[in-house]
Enzyme design. Structure first.
Site, short mmCIF file in Angstrom:
data_model
loop_
_atom_site.label_atom_id
_atom_site.label_comp_id
_atom_site.label_asym_id
_atom_site.label_seq_id
_atom_site.Cartn_x
_atom_site.Cartn_y
_atom_site.Cartn_z
N TYR A 1 0.84 -1.20 0.00
CA TYR A 1 0.00 0.00 0.00
C TYR A 1 0.88 1.25 0.00
O TYR A 1 0.57 2.24 -0.68
CB TYR A 1 -0.92 -0.01 1.22
CG TYR A 1 -1.94 -1.13 1.21
CD1 TYR A 1 -3.07 -1.06 0.42
CD2 TYR A 1 -1.76 -2.27 2.00
CE1 TYR A 1 -4.00 -2.10 0.40
CE2 TYR A 1 -2.68 -3.30 1.98
CZ TYR A 1 -3.80 -3.21 1.19
OH TYR A 1 -4.71 -4.24 1.16
N CYS B 1 -6.67 -4.84 -7.53
CA CYS B 1 -6.36 -4.52 -6.15
C CYS B 1 -5.82 -5.74 -5.40
O CYS B 1 -5.24 -5.60 -4.32
CB CYS B 1 -7.58 -3.94 -5.43
SG CYS B 1 -9.05 -4.97 -5.50
N HIS B 2 -5.98 -6.93 -6.00
CA HIS B 2 -5.41 -8.13 -5.37
C HIS B 2 -3.89 -8.10 -5.38
O HIS B 2 -3.25 -8.84 -4.63
CB HIS B 2 -5.92 -9.39 -6.09
CG HIS B 2 -5.56 -9.47 -7.54
ND1 HIS B 2 -6.28 -8.84 -8.52
CD2 HIS B 2 -4.52 -10.08 -8.18
CE1 HIS B 2 -5.74 -9.07 -9.71
NE2 HIS B 2 -4.66 -9.82 -9.52
N ASN C 1 -12.96 -0.57 -4.82
CA ASN C 1 -12.91 -1.03 -6.20
C ASN C 1 -14.05 -2.00 -6.48
O ASN C 1 -14.24 -2.98 -5.76
CB ASN C 1 -11.56 -1.71 -6.46
CG ASN C 1 -11.51 -2.42 -7.79
OD1 ASN C 1 -12.09 -1.97 -8.76
ND2 ASN C 1 -10.79 -3.53 -7.84
N GLU D 1 -1.17 -15.98 -11.03
CA GLU D 1 -0.41 -14.99 -11.80
C GLU D 1 1.10 -15.21 -11.66
O GLU D 1 1.84 -15.05 -12.63
CB GLU D 1 -0.79 -13.58 -11.35
CG GLU D 1 -2.21 -13.18 -11.74
CD GLU D 1 -2.55 -11.76 -11.41
OE1 GLU D 1 -3.60 -11.28 -11.89
OE2 GLU D 1 -1.79 -11.12 -10.66
#
Length: 276
Positions: free
Chosen positions: A215, A246-247, A238, A273
């Site tokens: 963050y 945002c993950h 979001n 990912e």
């Protein structure tokens, strides 16, 4: 009283003045006893927004409340402090993302087509305006997904398209399904939020797949290094799962932090990912 406490008190006083009126930066600085440049810098460091951005978001919040209560658009605009309707969506510190008349009472006049589809991440509600996808909600309860859409746009013209089978929604639904499956996909989006939220969401979409940011790193990337909590709040606000990633934002200690759609989902997507 120590110097740090004096500065905090002056900044809190400046915020109170912004809540009560529309002072210029020069007048605000003179009133609280700081130079304009010092006030600009320290106010941003403390609250994550410049005085102008804070004022703009306060005005926008006042307008949104009035519109959702069904007040006359023109009256709501002027009561919120806008000199003309165009000022709401000119280049500035905060925007609605749609005209005030369409946002009124939750999107009255806005046409939103939506569908619920089975995806690689479970059921997903996909909703789109004429400008792009405005909501991607994940969940196993179709009724709950639909309720979230109605909560956000309670008086918009909502049209459900079964299985997304029309020329308008179908390609957008297909792109979202690809994105949720971890494939490369171009998804046109309609980001509806404040200028600060959009700034954060834009920064999130620049994080490469397979990587994460804290963050604090996102706050630094948008030029507001002390706005860590505000960044976390923007992530929580979001409504476009996966497409606005945002993950990919985690805590500074490496732990996952929060996630609107649950930590198991966040962990699953990040692992996928990274492997890819």
């Amino acid at each position: 009283m120590n110097t740090a406490r004096q500065l905090r008190d002056k900044l809190d006083h400046a915020r109170q003045l912004l809540d009560a009126g529309e002072p210029t930066l020069t007048d605000l600085a003179a009133t609280v006893g700081l130079s304009a440049s010092h006030l600009q810098r320290q106010f941003g460091a403390r609250f994550g927004l410049s005085p102008a951005e804070y004022l703009a978001q306060r005005k926008l919040g006042t307008l949104k409340v009035a519109l959702r209560e069904g007040n006359d658009v023109s009256a709501a605009l002027y009561d919120a402090g806008y000199g003309s309707p165009s000022r709401v969506y000119e280049g500035g510190a905060a925007k609605l993302g749609m005209t005030p008349a369409r946002y009124r009472a939750g999107g009255a006049g806005e046409q939103i087509r939506w569908s619920i589809a089975a995806t690689a991440l479970g059921q997903a509600l996909v909703a789109t305006t004429e400008r792009g996808v405005c909501m991607i909600e994940l969940g196993e309860d179709a009724d709950a997904l639909e309720a979230r859409l109605h909560e956000e746009f309670p008086q918009a013209q909502l049209e459900r398209v079964d299985a997304g089978r029309d020329e308008f929604l179908a390609p957008r639904l297909h792109s979202v399904a690809d994105a949720l499956a971890g494939k490369q996909a171009q998804v046109p989006v309609d980001l509806i939020g404040t200028a600060f939220q959009k700034k954060v969401w834009d920064a999130l979409m620049k994080i490469p797949r397979g990587e994460t940011r804290s963050y604090a790193e996102v706050a630094l990337a948008i030029g507001q290094p002390r706005a860590t909590r505000a960044v976390a709040s923007a992530c929580a606000g979001n409504h476009l799962a996966i497409v606005v990633p945002c993950h990919r934002v985690i805590r500074g200690d490496g732990s996952l932090g929060g996630y609107r759609w649950g930590l198991p989902m966040k962990q699953k997507v990040l692992a996928r990912e990274k492997a890819a």
